[in-house]
Design a protein around this motif. Structure first.
Motif, PDB file in Angstrom:
ATOM      1  N   SER A 146      11.985  -4.075  -2.187  1.00  0.00           N
ATOM      2  CA  SER A 146      11.733  -4.708  -3.467  1.00  0.00           C
ATOM      3  C   SER A 146      10.452  -4.168  -4.088  1.00  0.00           C
ATOM      4  N   ASN A 147      10.522  -3.840  -5.369  1.00  0.00           N
ATOM      5  CA  ASN A 147       9.373  -3.360  -6.117  1.00  0.00           C
ATOM      6  C   ASN A 147       9.233  -4.174  -7.388  1.00  0.00           C
ATOM      7  N   GLY A 178       2.484   3.786 -19.323  1.00  0.00           N
ATOM      8  CA  GLY A 178       1.100   3.499 -19.678  1.00  0.00           C
ATOM      9  C   GLY A 178       0.278   3.216 -18.431  1.00  0.00           C
ATOM     10  N   ASP A 179      -0.451   2.112 -18.432  1.00  0.00           N
ATOM     11  CA  ASP A 179      -1.301   1.739 -17.308  1.00  0.00           C
ATOM     12  C   ASP A 179      -0.573   0.882 -16.264  1.00  0.00           C
ATOM     13  N   LEU A 180       0.693   0.578 -16.502  1.00  0.00           N
ATOM     14  CA  LEU A 180       1.427  -0.300 -15.580  1.00  0.00           C
ATOM     15  C   LEU A 180       1.719   0.406 -14.261  1.00  0.00           C
ATOM     16  N   ILE A 181       1.690  -0.361 -13.173  1.00  0.00           N
ATOM     17  CA  ILE A 181       1.879   0.203 -11.834  1.00  0.00           C
ATOM     18  C   ILE A 181       2.964  -0.574 -11.098  1.00  0.00           C
ATOM     19  N   TRP A 182       3.865   0.144 -10.438  1.00  0.00           N
ATOM     20  CA  TRP A 182       4.894  -0.460  -9.593  1.00  0.00           C
ATOM     21  C   TRP A 182       4.273  -0.786  -8.244  1.00  0.00           C
ATOM     22  N   SER A 183       4.515  -1.971  -7.735  1.00  0.00           N
ATOM     23  CA  SER A 183       4.027  -2.379  -6.410  1.00  0.00           C
ATOM     24  C   SER A 183       5.208  -2.696  -5.523  1.00  0.00           C
ATOM     25  N   ASN A 184       5.043  -2.423  -4.244  1.00  0.00           N
ATOM     26  CA  ASN A 184       6.091  -2.704  -3.275  1.00  0.00           C
ATOM     27  C   ASN A 184       5.865  -4.090  -2.689  1.00  0.00           C
ATOM     28  N   ASN A 191       4.723  -3.942   1.069  1.00  0.00           N
ATOM     29  CA  ASN A 191       3.389  -3.376   1.254  1.00  0.00           C
ATOM     30  C   ASN A 191       2.704  -3.340  -0.101  1.00  0.00           C
ATOM     31  N   ILE A 192       1.998  -4.418  -0.432  1.00  0.00           N
ATOM     32  CA  ILE A 192       1.397  -4.595  -1.749  1.00  0.00           C
ATOM     33  C   ILE A 192       0.419  -3.476  -2.101  1.00  0.00           C
ATOM     34  N   LYS A 193      -0.160  -2.851  -1.073  1.00  0.00           N
ATOM     35  CA  LYS A 193      -1.120  -1.763  -1.313  1.00  0.00           C
ATOM     36  C   LYS A 193      -0.413  -0.463  -1.702  1.00  0.00           C
ATOM     37  N   GLN A 194       0.891  -0.398  -1.407  1.00  0.00           N
ATOM     38  CA  GLN A 194       1.664   0.782  -1.769  1.00  0.00           C
ATOM     39  C   GLN A 194       2.056   0.655  -3.244  1.00  0.00           C
ATOM     40  N   ALA A 195       1.354   1.348  -4.096  1.00  0.00           N
ATOM     41  CA  ALA A 195       1.585   1.253  -5.533  1.00  0.00           C
ATOM     42  C   ALA A 195       1.844   2.648  -6.098  1.00  0.00           C
ATOM     43  N   ALA A 196       2.598   2.679  -7.191  1.00  0.00           N
ATOM     44  CA  ALA A 196       2.920   3.958  -7.810  1.00  0.00           C
ATOM     45  C   ALA A 196       3.058   3.786  -9.312  1.00  0.00           C
ATOM     46  N   LYS A 197       2.692   4.804 -10.049  1.00  0.00           N
ATOM     47  CA  LYS A 197       2.858   4.771 -11.502  1.00  0.00           C
ATOM     48  C   LYS A 197       4.313   5.054 -11.879  1.00  0.00           C
TER      49      LYS A 197
END
Length: 155
Positions: free
Chosen positions: A77-78, A98-104, A107-113
């Protein structure tokens, strides 16, 4: 007077229009975002659906409700969160938003643009597109995709 009546009918028609929502393997389009979070979950349905095109949203809803708890198994889930709401109608999976980031979710620390294209021959549940609605999506390797909107009551 005739112009006034036409204007009133036009305003009524516009106020009653539904938001346009489109879900593809590369983006979500919503003409009227009203939420601040979108969640995309890769899922497995316990009741295997061989041909997603032969099932209506109503039938899918009945299958999920009849099976009760455990009819949907979340694999991954992201989510995408915006403090101010989504300013663009289209949220891309394959490009930056833009500045929005996808989070897993795991693993909340695993983020991606960039989330990346959604997998083929896979079921997804999407929430946050429209308040209190779930969207089930299945993207076939042939390029055909199926999207079902379901008001989640007791799923």
């Amino acid at each position: 007077m005739k112009k006034f009546v036409l204007i009133v009918f036009a305003l009524l028609a516009l106020s009653c229009s539904k938001p346009v929502i489109e879900i593809t393997p590369t983006y979500i389009y919503n003409s009227e975002w009203s939420t601040y979070t979108v969640e995309i979950s890769e899922v497995e349905l316990k009741q295997n659906i061989q041909n997603p095109g032969a099932v209506s949203g109503f039938e899918l809803f009945n299958m999920l409700q009849k099976n009760g708890d455990g009819s949907i198994i979340k694999k991954d889930s992201n989510f995408l969160f915006s403090k101010t709401g989504f300013s663009q109608n289209k949220i891309m999976f394959t490009e930056q938003n833009g500045d929005l980031i996808w989070s897993n979710r795991k693993n909340i620390k695993q983020a991606a643009k960039v989330l990346g294209r959604l997998k083929e021959d896979t079921w997804y549940v999407l929430s946050g597109i429209k308040s209190n609605w779930l969207y089930f999506a299945y993207f076939k390797s042939t390029g055909k995709h199926y999207v079902y909107s379901i008001m989640p009551t007791n799923i």
